[in-house]
Write a protein that holds these residues in place. Structure first.
Motif, PDB file in Angstrom:
ATOM      1  N   GLY A 227       0.820  -1.213   0.000  1.00 32.21           N
ATOM      2  CA  GLY A 227       0.000   0.000   0.000  1.00 32.21           C
ATOM      3  C   GLY A 227       0.845   1.250   0.000  1.00 32.21           C
ATOM      4  N   ASP A 228       1.986   1.208   0.705  1.00 35.68           N
ATOM      5  CA  ASP A 228       2.904   2.352   0.699  1.00 35.68           C
ATOM      6  C   ASP A 228       3.498   2.568  -0.689  1.00 35.68           C
ATOM      7  OD1 ASP A 228       2.608   2.965   3.384  1.00 35.68           O
ATOM      8  OD2 ASP A 228       4.222   1.633   4.007  1.00 35.68           O
ATOM      9  N   LEU A 229       3.757   1.477  -1.393  1.00 36.30           N
ATOM     10  CA  LEU A 229       4.420   1.575  -2.692  1.00 36.30           C
ATOM     11  C   LEU A 229       3.474   1.968  -3.818  1.00 36.30           C
ATOM     12  CD1 LEU A 229       6.763  -1.565  -2.578  1.00 36.30           C
ATOM     13  CD2 LEU A 229       7.419   0.825  -2.293  1.00 36.30           C
ATOM     14  N   TYR A 230       2.244   1.442  -3.793  1.00 37.18           N
ATOM     15  CA  TYR A 230       1.354   1.606  -4.939  1.00 37.18           C
ATOM     16  C   TYR A 230       0.032   2.296  -4.615  1.00 37.18           C
ATOM     17  CZ  TYR A 230       4.561  -1.747  -7.009  1.00 37.18           C
ATOM     18  OH  TYR A 230       5.691  -2.377  -7.484  1.00 37.18           O
ATOM     19  N   GLY A 231      -0.168   2.712  -3.381  1.00 35.22           N
ATOM     20  CA  GLY A 231      -1.446   3.307  -2.994  1.00 35.22           C
ATOM     21  C   GLY A 231      -2.378   2.247  -2.426  1.00 35.22           C
TER      22      GLY A 231
ATOM     23  N   SER B 136      14.417  -1.527  -1.825  1.00 34.13           N
ATOM     24  CA  SER B 136      13.021  -1.310  -1.475  1.00 34.13           C
ATOM     25  C   SER B 136      12.511  -2.540  -0.727  1.00 34.13           C
ATOM     26  CB  SER B 136      12.186  -1.062  -2.745  1.00 34.13           C
ATOM     27  OG  SER B 136      10.838  -0.805  -2.433  1.00 34.13           O
ATOM     28  N   PRO B 137      12.853  -2.683   0.548  1.00 34.23           N
ATOM     29  CA  PRO B 137      12.530  -3.900   1.294  1.00 34.23           C
ATOM     30  C   PRO B 137      11.042  -4.040   1.601  1.00 34.23           C
ATOM     31  CG  PRO B 137      13.450  -2.268   2.765  1.00 34.23           C
ATOM     32  CD  PRO B 137      13.557  -1.701   1.367  1.00 34.23           C
TER      33      PRO B 137
ATOM     34  N   HIS C 251       7.351   8.287  -6.810  1.00 37.06           N
ATOM     35  CA  HIS C 251       8.627   7.565  -6.801  1.00 37.06           C
ATOM     36  C   HIS C 251       9.555   8.165  -7.844  1.00 37.06           C
ATOM     37  CE1 HIS C 251       6.867   4.452  -4.253  1.00 37.06           C
ATOM     38  NE2 HIS C 251       5.862   4.351  -5.102  1.00 37.06           N
ATOM     39  N   THR C 252      10.813   8.286  -7.500  1.00 42.64           N
ATOM     40  CA  THR C 252      11.786   8.779  -8.480  1.00 42.64           C
ATOM     41  C   THR C 252      12.072   7.727  -9.538  1.00 42.64           C
ATOM     42  OG1 THR C 252      13.571   8.023  -7.009  1.00 42.64           O
ATOM     43  CG2 THR C 252      12.864  10.332  -6.822  1.00 42.64           C
ATOM     44  N   SER C 253      11.882   6.468  -9.213  1.00 49.60           N
ATOM     45  CA  SER C 253      12.029   5.370 -10.169  1.00 49.60           C
ATOM     46  C   SER C 253      10.959   4.334  -9.863  1.00 49.60           C
ATOM     47  CB  SER C 253      13.423   4.742 -10.068  1.00 49.60           C
ATOM     48  OG  SER C 253      13.647   4.211  -8.772  1.00 49.60           O
ATOM     49  N   ARG C 254      10.734   3.453 -10.801  1.00 51.16           N
ATOM     50  CA  ARG C 254       9.691   2.446 -10.637  1.00 51.16           C
ATOM     51  C   ARG C 254      10.041   1.522  -9.463  1.00 51.16           C
ATOM     52  NH1 ARG C 254       7.531  -1.810 -15.286  1.00 51.16           N
ATOM     53  NH2 ARG C 254       5.866  -2.751 -14.004  1.00 51.16           N
ATOM     54  N   PRO C 255       9.123   1.394  -8.488  1.00 55.70           N
ATOM     55  CA  PRO C 255       9.432   0.546  -7.325  1.00 55.70           C
ATOM     56  C   PRO C 255       9.499  -0.926  -7.703  1.00 55.70           C
ATOM     57  CG  PRO C 255       7.140   1.268  -7.260  1.00 55.70           C
ATOM     58  CD  PRO C 255       7.794   2.011  -8.387  1.00 55.70           C
ATOM     59  N   ARG C 256      10.407  -1.634  -7.056  1.00 59.28           N
ATOM     60  CA  ARG C 256      10.547  -3.073  -7.263  1.00 59.28           C
ATOM     61  C   ARG C 256      10.010  -3.803  -6.042  1.00 59.28           C
ATOM     62  NH1 ARG C 256      16.585  -4.405  -8.978  1.00 59.28           N
ATOM     63  NH2 ARG C 256      15.591  -6.448  -9.151  1.00 59.28           N
TER      64      ARG C 256
END
Length: 483
Positions: free
Chosen positions: A97-101, A282-283, A221-226
């Motif tokens: 949820g933090d990464l993608y909403g 991105s843990p 995000h400055t770059s696409r999260p993994r």
């Protein structure tokens, strides 16, 4: 009254007194329309009601289900399957949820819970029911991870958020109390299968409100999260294996060897997870959420309070019926004040919070009040006055109302804005683990002694946990924001 107005950026202060990073993590503007904001909050309330009903409605239904489906030996695994899958999902979807909403995940979770409930209602055997409840647990974990973090998206300012969290806590507590009553009433009026269709009806309401009114906040995000898939797998094993070991080691169907193996697997997973997550960009479990002493102390308090809360809810009615001599309906009527006073305490907490220069004192107050209530419950015996039992359970609920919402709020205040979901999920996970450990421990004592002895020992432990919470809370340095 101390001056605790928001900082110029409108942010609360972290444990060191500096403004915490709580800027909205999205491109979306905050909701300004009061009506739309209220409806968005009501959507979140509908979800937490769904979470509570999903977890509790089965309580009064299960004995009849197990008898009809002929699976008494698998009775415990209906609850364990739900709890295991739920506790595994909470931290994982808190991070996602933090990464993608959160909106997409919370909507999907509603669908999963509704589907699982329907499958429970049409199950023809206990293994099918266990599988359906486990599916519900996946959705329930997703919901807990997203719903309890959602207020931080709607209200970046913690001083404003705490007032609305009282409403959300009220919805959760009330639904937790009426869930078993609804399950029993529907089962008696129709049949046990109909009870499982209450949740899908509530799911429709929650889905509609969130679909229309909850904003789609997309993190920047400055770059696409993994996605840290390996970290997620290790986290699932680290959380799930000890839970399964607890049930297999001390449940009705004991498998001590398998329990030992699972406990060892869980320990190895934890040993591998911690250094691994420290190296990942991105843990799945950002270790910074536990970097402060305050966050570690809060999770320890959460573990203990989860144990106390569920010991009261699970074994309070048993004590009242078996030892005090009350009927099930009388016991339910006395347990109701416990549930009702949790939101009352939360509302009072929300009123007092903005006036406190050191809001951790509210948690200390709650622990003291809770200890008094638990001590009163510990003295109950056959012939005890009904009014005394009502007062003891009411005081306990009031104390919990000062503790439970602050655990989540403090973790959100401490965490970086980008980690607020996983921080919220972590405190929910530790509370869930505490509830499992507490109920299992008291259940073992009851099985080997008596209900009266087991519950009294459980209340002694609860009082000790309250004293420890006072001591630990005094070490938590939280400060409201100042100009």
């Amino acid at each position: 009254m101390p001056d605790i107005r928001p900082t110029p950026a409108g942010t609360p202060a972290g444990p060191d007194g500096r403004a915490a990073n709580t800027a909205p993590p999205s491109h979306a503007a905050p909701i300004e329309n009061p009506r739309e904001l209220l409806l968005a909050v009501l959507g979140v309330c509908a979800v937490v009601v769904l979470v509570a009903l999903d977890a509790t409605i089965v309580g009064t239904v299960l004995p009849k289900v197990a008898t009809e489906l002929g699976g008494i030996a698998l009775y415990a695994w209906v609850g364990t399957g739900y709890l295991l899958s739920s506790v595994i999902m909470i931290p994982i979807f808190g991070r996602l949820g933090d990464l993608y909403g959160r909106k997409t995940f919370i909507l999907v979770s509603i669908g999963v819970v509704a589907l699982g409930s329907i499958l429970c209602g049409i199950s023809q055997s206990m293994p099918q029911l266990i599988g359906a409840r486990s599916l519900q647990g996946i959705g329930g974990g997703m919901m807990i991870a997203t719903a309890f973090a959602a207020p931080a998206d709607l209200f970046p300012d913690a001083l404003r958020r705490v007032k609305w969290q009282a409403l959300i806590s009220t919805a959760f507590a009330v639904a937790s109390g009426v869930g078993p009553l609804i399950g029993g009433a529907v089962t008696e009026a129709i049949n046990w299968r109909a009870a499982f269709f209450v949740t899908p009806l509530m799911a429709i309401v929650a889905f509609a409100l969130l679909w229309v009114y909850f904003p789609r906040l997309t993190p920047v995000h400055t770059s696409r999260p993994r996605i840290d898939w390996l970290g997620g797998a290790l986290l699932a094993v680290a959380v799930g294996a000890p839970m399964a070991a607890l049930e297999l080691g001390f449940g009705e169907v004991s498998r001590p060897l398998l329990a030992g193996v699972l406990a060892l697997v869980g320990a190895v997973a934890i040993a591998v997870l911690i250094p691994y997550e420290g190296r990942v960009t991105s843990p799945m479990l950002p270790l910074q959420v536990l970097k402060t002493r305050e966050s570690r102390l809060l999770n320890l308090v959460g573990l203990m309070m989860g144990s106390v809360m569920f010991t009261l809810m699970y074994y309070g009615p048993l004590l009242l019926q078996v030892e005090v001599g009350m009927t099930p309906s009388q016991a339910g009527g006395i347990l109701a004040p416990l549930v009702a006073c949790i939101p009352i305490g939360s509302v009072i907490n929300g009123r007092l919070f903005p006036r406190q220069s050191q809001p951790q004192r509210l948690m200390m107050l709650g622990a003291i009040v809770l200890a008094v209530g638990c001590f009163g419950i510990m003295t109950l015996e056959r012939g005890s006055a009904t009014w005394f039992a009502v007062v003891a359970f009411s005081i306990s609920g009031l104390g919990l109302g000062f503790i439970v919402p602050n655990l989540t709020l403090f973790m959100q205040m401490i965490a970086d804005r980008r980690d607020v979901g996983v921080a919220s999920a972590l405190i929910q996970t530790t509370r869930t683990l505490g509830s499992a450990i507490g109920t299992a421990a008291v259940g073992i004592i009851i099985a080997r002694t008596s209900v009266l002895t087991g519950v009294k020992i459980g209340m002694v432990i609860a009082v000790l946990f309250c004293i420890a919470t006072v001591a630990l809370s005094s070490q938590i340095r939280m400060k409201n924001a100042r100009m």
